[in-house]
Scaffold this active site. Structure first.
Site, PDB file in Angstrom:
ATOM      1  N   LYS A  72      -3.896   3.630   2.619  1.00  0.00           N
ATOM      2  CA  LYS A  72      -5.218   2.876   1.958  1.00  0.00           C
ATOM      3  C   LYS A  72      -6.120   3.546   1.704  1.00  0.00           C
ATOM      4  CE  LYS A  72      -4.258  -1.460   4.887  1.00  0.00           C
ATOM      5  NZ  LYS A  72      -4.285  -2.057   6.018  1.00  0.00           N
ATOM      6  N   GLY A 115       0.619 -11.961  13.239  1.00  0.00           N
ATOM      7  CA  GLY A 115       0.986 -11.654  11.554  1.00  0.00           C
ATOM      8  C   GLY A 115       0.058 -10.469  11.028  1.00  0.00           C
ATOM      9  N   ILE A 133     -10.816  -8.488   1.712  1.00  0.00           N
ATOM     10  CA  ILE A 133     -12.076  -7.649   1.514  1.00  0.00           C
ATOM     11  C   ILE A 133     -11.723  -7.354  -0.044  1.00  0.00           C
ATOM     12  CG2 ILE A 133     -13.559  -5.957   1.532  1.00  0.00           C
ATOM     13  CD1 ILE A 133     -12.787  -5.641   4.542  1.00  0.00           C
ATOM     14  N   LYS A 187       0.824  -1.178  -0.085  1.00  0.00           N
ATOM     15  CA  LYS A 187       0.057  -0.015  -0.187  1.00  0.00           C
ATOM     16  C   LYS A 187       0.898   1.249   0.084  1.00  0.00           C
ATOM     17  CE  LYS A 187      -0.034  -2.140   4.253  1.00  0.00           C
ATOM     18  NZ  LYS A 187      -0.377  -3.380   4.522  1.00  0.00           N
TER      19      LYS A 187
END
Ligand code: HSE
Length: 427
Positions: free
Chosen positions: A205, A187, A136, A105
């Site tokens: 993002k 993680g 998602i 990102k």
């Protein structure tokens, strides 16, 4: 049937997930793609064996150039993160006609425009579903499924680590540092968790989402950002007492001549749809003129959910290779509208003060609010020791600059010992 050959740069959490899915779901993937996906090489500087991964079926190297210069590799998966050297690897891959999938990102937010142009020039795909919202499929939804909408608003919870921390602090009264360590062990967190905790990861993002939905590409440093490290257990207690939760939000709103982009913690009523998005889950609200309101919900971080997004991109590219075509290049932030100054946004606010408990103090504070057009919605006093009191104040909606000006003036009142907390509220 000729396989599609894959090279993976990075064998951390996400790289491991990609290799795991390639190995365990090989038959399913072949069926979906119309040809096998063959993991040829993994590049990693500090390769460590991972449970359940068969390392004999692929080559391991410390040299990413071995993959980039291999003419048999069709798709490069970049999962090392950061701008350098990841950006150079991606540029080399695209320039040599390889498709690229990335979860990066920071790189897409900072250099996406240039990289998409390079992909277009070389007739290859640069896909990045895993960069935002983990598992998602929000990028695909915005670029394809919702493409026939003018989007007015995109906002939500876009970071698994901070959501996990805030959830544990709220539900279990857990200590910030302890939960952060748990999130790292699971993680969820970035290599440097400051990126999560201070909201940089979320700003990247939001920058990506904004470039897609508003067609506005902003310098990441221009996006207003506050982290969660100042949220105290008392803030959480107060939120509970008044029927709120505290969530870290990314907010993007289109205005007639500008775009509002901000990342910060927010008090949300428990009844708000985002209030029950807990743990490492993320959720994104999209408000489009035709579709109306839509909410996307799923795991925002973690090995397999994030790798699932990468594998979706891989199937798309493998199908493109099968059909001998490339998906349309992304139109990424071409308009030149400006960013709404933070002082011009409107919000409700929560303010906690430690004040001297004597006559006239509330009157003084109310006067400052009144002078700045800030209308008070609720005030509650709790006594702190013999001579001091804690004031919890909630306001009606007001311009940020007026509220902040009031807070600066309140700070200077002799009866005010401390401004303990300021939080924006959404209703
Ligand atoms: N560190 C990120 C998070 C990973 O916690 O959401 C997914 O981008």
């Amino acid at each position: 049937m000729q396989p599609v050959n894959i090279g993976v740069i990075g064998f951390g959490t996400i790289g491991t997930g990609v290799v795991r899915i390639l190995q365990k779901d090989a038959a399913l993937l072949e069926k979906k793609c119309g040809r096998p996906l063959h993991l040829k090489t993994v590049a990693e500087l500090n390769f460590v064996e991972k449970e359940g991964i068969d390392t004999k079926s692929f080559t391991i190297t410390t040299d990413a150039n071995a993959l980039l210069q291999d003419p048999d590799i069709h798709i490069i998966v970049e999962v090392i993160g950061g701008v350098t050297p990841a950006g150079d690897f991606i540029r080399t891959a695209l320039s040599s006609g390889k498709h690229v999938i990335t979860a990066n990102k920071e790189l897409i937010a900072k250099q996406g425009k240039e990289l998409f142009a390079l992909a277009k020039e070389n007739h290859v795909n640069l896909l990045f579903e895993a960069s935002t919202g983990g598992g998602i499929p929000i990028i695909n939804a915005l670029t394809s499924s919702l493409a026939a909408n003018t989007i007015q608003k995109v906002y939500g919870i876009l970071n698994g680590t901070t959501n996990y921390i805030l959830t544990k602090m709220y539900d279990e009264g857990a200590d910030f540092e302890d939960v952060l360590q748990e999130a790292q062990a699971l993680g969820y967190a970035e290599a440097d968790p400051t990126s999560d905790v201070e909201g940089h990861d979320i700003a990247y993002k939001l920058c990506i989402l904004s470039s897609i939905v508003f067609d506005h590409y902003f310098d990441i440093d221009e996006i207003y950002r506050e982290g969660i490290s100042a949220i105290s257990t008392r803030d959480i207690q107060i939120a509970k007492e008044y029927g709120y939760v505290i969530k870290m939000l990314a907010i993007g709103v289109e205005h007639p001549n500008s775009v509002e982009l901000r990342v910060h913690p927010v008090m949300l009523p428990k009844t708000h749809a985002l209030a029950s998005v807990n743990g490492s889950f993320n959720a994104v609200f999209v408000d489009g003129d035709n579709v109306d309101e839509s909410m996307f919900y799923g795991r925002g971080a973690g090995e397999l959910p994030t790798a699932s997004a990468i594998m979706g991109d891989m199937v798309e590219i493998a199908r493109n290779i099968e059909r001998k075509e490339t998906s349309a290049a992304l139109n990424f932030g071409n308009s030149t509208r400006t960013l709404l100054p933070m002082g011009d946004i409107e919000s409700q606010y929560y303010l906690r003060l430690n004040v001297k408990d004597k006559s006239g103090v509330l009157a003084e504070i109310s006067r400052v609010f009144g002078d700045n057009n800030v209308s008070i919605r609720l005030v509650k006093q709790d006594n702190v020791g013999a001579n001091n009191a804690e004031l919890n104040i909630m306001t009606h909606c007001v311009k940020e600059s007026q509220f902040q000006n009031a807070v600066s003036n309140i700070k200077n009142l002799s009866a005010v010992n401390d401004v303990c907390s300021v939080l924006r509220m959404e209703i």
